[in-house]
Write a protein that holds these residues in place. Structure first.
Motif: not given
Length: 154
Positions: A49, A51-52, A55-56, A69
């Motif tokens: 969780s 990772e998102a 990336r944002a 992951s």
């Protein structure tokens, strides 16, 4: 790079992490690395969780991954081998930054990477005097020191 002390990543994220959940020097360091021409990646023992959230961020990050992951975690040699595969560069071209000597410095050095010991947080200070800390190519106390230290290696 590391989340700031007190940020819980043991379960799913709350409504969302905020950039203020990071150490204050994390995002400037990532920007500085990119501006200096480095490929920038973040990979660590984290839930997928995270990772998102990473990336944002308003930061040019080339590789983002988590142990969850990938299904393998530090200090496994497979974790560090996966970093090289994902970055598509030889291990010797990778600087792996971490605060733990046992989970970051030693396995990164064993993988042939430039091991960077970040002396901050409880692990960074508790393990700073371990004999194995000598395996670190670079020792820093703040992320602002990273780009100049890497430039000196080049």
């Amino acid at each position: 790079m590391g989340l700031a002390p007190g940020v819980d990543v043991s379960g799913p994220p709350p409504a969302g992490y905020e950039p203020t959940d990071l150490y204050a020097d994390a995002v400037p360091c990532l920007r500085g690395l990119k501006a200096a021409g480095f490929l920038v990646g973040i990979a660590g023992n984290q839930p997928a969780s995270v990772e998102a959230f990473l990336r944002a961020l308003d930061v040019p990050i080339d590789v983002v991954a988590s142990s969850a992951s990938w299904g393998v975690e530090k200090p496994s040699p497979a974790f560090f081998a996966r970093i090289a595969v994902e970055a598509d560069v030889a291990p010797g071209e990778i600087a792996y930054v971490g605060d733990r000597v046992d989970n970051d410095v030693v396995p990164a050095a064993d993988a042939g990477m430039v091991a960077v010991h970040l002396r901050r947080g409880p692990w960074g200070h508790l393990q700073a005097d371990w004999p194995e800390v000598g395996r670190a190519t670079i020792r820093i106390d703040a992320l602002a020191e990273l780009v100049p230290a890497l430039a000196r290696l080049a």
